[in-house]
Scaffold this active site. Structure first.
Site, short mmCIF file in Angstrom:
data_model
loop_
_atom_site.label_atom_id
_atom_site.label_comp_id
_atom_site.label_asym_id
_atom_site.label_seq_id
_atom_site.Cartn_x
_atom_site.Cartn_y
_atom_site.Cartn_z
N ASP A 25 43.10 36.00 50.41
CA ASP A 25 43.90 37.21 50.22
C ASP A 25 43.18 38.04 49.16
O ASP A 25 43.19 37.68 47.98
CB ASP A 25 45.31 36.81 49.76
N LYS A 86 39.88 47.55 45.92
CA LYS A 86 40.49 47.60 47.25
C LYS A 86 40.99 49.00 47.58
O LYS A 86 41.08 49.37 48.74
CB LYS A 86 41.64 46.60 47.29
N GLU A 185 47.97 41.50 56.51
CA GLU A 185 48.71 40.78 55.46
C GLU A 185 50.14 40.42 55.88
O GLU A 185 50.56 39.28 55.71
CB GLU A 185 48.72 41.60 54.16
N ASP A 207 56.45 43.88 50.75
CA ASP A 207 55.35 43.44 49.88
C ASP A 207 55.21 44.38 48.68
O ASP A 207 54.69 45.49 48.80
CB ASP A 207 54.04 43.39 50.70
P1 ADP Z 1 48.53 42.55 44.54
O1 ADP Z 1 49.01 42.14 45.90
O2 ADP Z 1 48.63 44.02 44.32
O3 ADP Z 1 47.19 42.02 44.22
P2 ADP Z 1 50.38 40.65 43.27
O4 ADP Z 1 51.15 40.31 44.47
O5 ADP Z 1 49.54 39.59 42.68
O6 ADP Z 1 49.55 41.98 43.44
O7 ADP Z 1 51.44 41.15 42.17
C1 ADP Z 1 51.10 41.45 40.87
C2 ADP Z 1 52.34 42.00 40.16
O8 ADP Z 1 53.37 41.01 40.17
C3 ADP Z 1 52.11 42.38 38.72
O9 ADP Z 1 52.64 43.67 38.48
C4 ADP Z 1 52.92 41.34 37.96
O10 ADP Z 1 53.45 41.82 36.72
C5 ADP Z 1 54.04 41.04 38.92
N1 ADP Z 1 54.69 39.76 38.64
C6 ADP Z 1 54.11 38.54 38.62
N2 ADP Z 1 55.01 37.60 38.27
C7 ADP Z 1 56.19 38.26 38.05
C8 ADP Z 1 57.51 37.85 37.64
N3 ADP Z 1 57.78 36.57 37.36
N4 ADP Z 1 58.46 38.80 37.54
C9 ADP Z 1 58.18 40.09 37.80
N5 ADP Z 1 56.97 40.53 38.18
C10 ADP Z 1 55.98 39.63 38.30
MG MG Z 2 49.04 41.34 47.77
#
Ligand code: ADP
Ligand code: MG
Length: 623
Positions: A25, A86, A185, A207
């Site tokens: 991913d 990305k 995705e 998402d």
């Molecule tokens: P992407 O798909 O854009 O790479 P992610 O799915 O990894 O991103 O999400 C990252 C986001 O998730 C960040 O903004 C992070 O602060 C948030 N995040 C991670 N854990 C938590 C949590 N426990 N509560 C709220 N937000 C969270």
């Molecule tokens: Mg993602």
């Protein structure tokens, strides 16, 4: 190797045919790699046990570092620290300019349609930045799984167009990976929950990541996921939640807007920590450094937090409503709602989404990991580890593909949501008497006019025999492979003249850039080749050891005298030492030596085997 076949009559020759494969991913904020191990999809963590790899690359004079260390550099060395590649991948410079002033990087102006960013280690394209991330994840997978990967499945947003898909695939290739296929995705998330095994119906995939929000409405129809609609906001994610919390803290603590950059960055980190903590706790204590050196202490409870973030969540709900409308389905028709992305950990988000769809949402699988896990499941199937799993999951084209016809109109050849792989042909004719060439312009998009669609490629078909206008029949075949990538062929039918064309990737790498990238990949190729040799030699060596040991256990006592047994044991010992020493050439040599030493033993076993098989039978029965 003859030895093995003799040692295990009637059994499959190779005991470990399981092919290694992984799902990746590649996220805007974070990336992950997963694999199926002992029948179970699992995330492969780094050597410190961390599942996520921040999608950040920091370029230094000696190369690139990726992940947590790179992310640390964003404040001190912003120009050389590339995050969110990305958002840029597969997009021409013109598009990126429209992304706004927000990007801190130094773009190199040049003719190529691929943006290049100036860094201390040279100019890099988003493809190369992404390749660095792939390299780290690939290495992690090889080390954890203990061998070369036969291939990977990489996920991309459902709305990615041909150029963005092609560029992602190129980045993976640049990292030395074999891409089985790209997977949407939302489809990957649905697979992780096993929805592809359930009854046909409509599912919503919600998402909310770090910087983007995507809502996809999928329909499962006879084992195929169709993307009915996609929507969202490419500038709405967890970062915006951090921002509103940071603003609230500034307000409460009396911090002025003009505080220095470093202090504001720290504040954003504090805000994010508070936000994440509030996903589990009802209230969180705050201890914030003030610009003057003092500290401000306070607390934020969930109720206040909810009221601060509700406007952001409302935006996501509006996008869900639009996506349903585009798909032509009601909220009640949605069977399952899959929650994806770290930001869906926020209880308030779950609550509001669940209210909107009027059903509990699926959250059992870690929302950070669900996409990578689904990709791993697909990779395992595509590697051939599940021979009885006959139906391969299929995707559909996200956007229509067509050709420009007279007057700047678009003739759609493959409509969106067509199941892939697919090939469709369309016939055209000449416009003028004696016309020997034809310009073909390929576009992608849903609009009627060429100007409103995305231009994918232009090519010319030459060598049409001169004929009166309208007599030539030219068949153009569009084929889209399992990754959603387009290939084209054109043929003049009336005279049987064939001309085939390859559509250049629409993000248009210059030949020089391609050469440069290939050179870079050769540099790694040598290293990779060495490694592959060793892995193969070890597998082969271990196979010989195993086979011989099991043969000796069965009939070694019976068929060998002490001296013979000593000879064989010595050869076996040498082979095991070579395997331990990780020396490919020595392993090969010793394995051959074992074979040679064992020749008489193999023959003896074969003879007794035949005698045993024939015992009690009449020789004529075997004819
Ligand atoms: P992407 O798909 O854009 O790479 P992610 O799915 O990894 O991103 O999400 C990252 C986001 O998730 C960040 O903004 C992070 O602060 C948030 N995040 C991670 N854990 C938590 C949590 N426990 N509560 C709220 N937000 C969270
Ligand atoms: Mg993602």
């Amino acid at each position: 190797m003859a030895l093995l076949q003799i040692a295990e009559p009637g059994h499959a020759a190779a005991p470990h045919e399981h092919r290694l494969a992984a799902g990746i991913d590649l996220g805007t904020t974070n990336s992950l790699v997963a694999a199926v191990r002992s029948g179970q999809a699992e995330i492969l963590p780094d050597d410190q046990g961390r599942a996520l790899l921040p999608s950040v690359v920091h370029y230094t004079a000696d190369g690139a570092e990726v992940g947590y260390d790179a992310r640390e550099q964003a404040t001190d060395d912003p120009l050389n620290t590339i995050a969110s590649a990305k958002r840029l991948i597969g997009r021409p410079v013109a598009d990126i300019k429209s992304l706004g002033e927000g990007l801190p990087y130094e773009f190199v102006r040049q003719d190529s349609s691929v943006p290049r960013i100036h860094t201390v280690s040279g100019d890099v394209s988003p493809i190369e930045v992404s390749a660095e991330i792939f390299k780290v994840l690939a290495r992690r997978a090889k080390d954890t799984l203990g061998g070369e990967l036969s291939g990977v499945v990489i996920t991309v947003p459902a709305y990615f167009d041909d150029a963005q898909r092609q560029a992602t695939k190129d980045a993976a290739r640049l990292a030395g990976l074999h891409v089985f296929r790209l997977l949407n995705e939302p489809t990957a998330a649905a697979v992780a929950y096993g929805l592809d095994r359930g009854a046909d119906g409509v599912h919503a995939i919600f998402d909310l990541g770090g910087g983007t929000f995507d809502i996809s409405i999928l329909r499962l129809n006879k084992g195929v996921f169709e993307v009915m609609s996609t929507g969202g906001d490419s500038a709405l994610g967890g970062d915006d939640f951090d921002q509103v919390i940071a603003e609230w803290i500034m307000d409460q603590a009396g911090i002025a807007d003009d505080a220095n950059h470093k202090a504001l960055r720290q504040l954003m980190l504090d805000a994010r920590n508070a936000k994440e903590a509030l996903s589990d706790a009802e209230s969180v204590a705050l201890d914030i450094a003030l610009p003057g050196g003092d500290r401000w202490q306070g607390s934020l409870d969930r109720e206040t937090f909810n009221s601060l973030v509700d406007p952001l969540i409302r935006k996501t709900i509006s996008a869900c409503r639009r996506a349903l409308r585009d798909a032509g389905v009601d909220a009640e028709e949605v069977k399952e709602v899959v929650m994806v992305g770290g930001s869906t950990r926020m209880p308030r988000v779950r609550e509001k989404v669940s209210d909107f769809f009027r059903r509990p949402v699926l959250v059992d699988i870690d929302p950070d990991q669900v996409v990578a896990l689904g990709a791993a499941i697909q990779a395992d199937v595509l590697a051939g580890n599940k021979p009885d799993e006959e139906i391969l999951l299929l995707d559909v084209t996200p956007l229509s593909l067509g050709l420009e016809t007279m007057g700047g109109l678009v003739e759609k050849v493959i409509p969106r949501n067509t199941t892939i792989p697919v090939a469709r042909a369309q016939e055209f004719t000449t416009f003028k008497d004696g016309q020997t060439a034809m310009a073909v312009h390929v576009v992608q998009g849903e609009r009627e006019m060429v100007d409103h669609c995305r231009s994918l490629a232009r090519f010319e078909l030459r060598g049409i025999p001169p004929m009166v206008a309208g007599a030539a029949r030219i068949r153009v075949t569009f084929s889209v492979d399992a990754d959603g990538l387009l290939n084209m062929e054109a043929e003049e039918l009336s005279q049987g003249v064939k001309a085939s064309v390859t559509v250049k990737p629409s993000y248009g790498l210059s030949d020089e850039e391609i050469t440069g990238m290939l050179q870079a990949s050769f540099e790694y190729a040598e290293e990779d080749l060495e490694e592959r040799k060793l892995v193969e030699a070890r597998v082969e060596g271990l196979r010989v050891v195993e086979a011989l040991q099991s043969a000796l256990a069965k009939d070694g006592e019976e068929l060998l005298n002490t001296r013979e047994r000593e000879q064989i044991d010595a050869a076996l010992q040498q082979l095991m030492q070579a395997i331990d020493a990780q020396d490919a050439a020595a392993i090969d040599r010793q394995a051959k030596h074992v074979e040679k030493v064992c020749e008489f033993y193999v023959e003896r076993r074969m003879n007794t085997g035949i005698q045993e098989a024939m015992a009690g039978h009449n020789i004529n029965e075997f004819e």
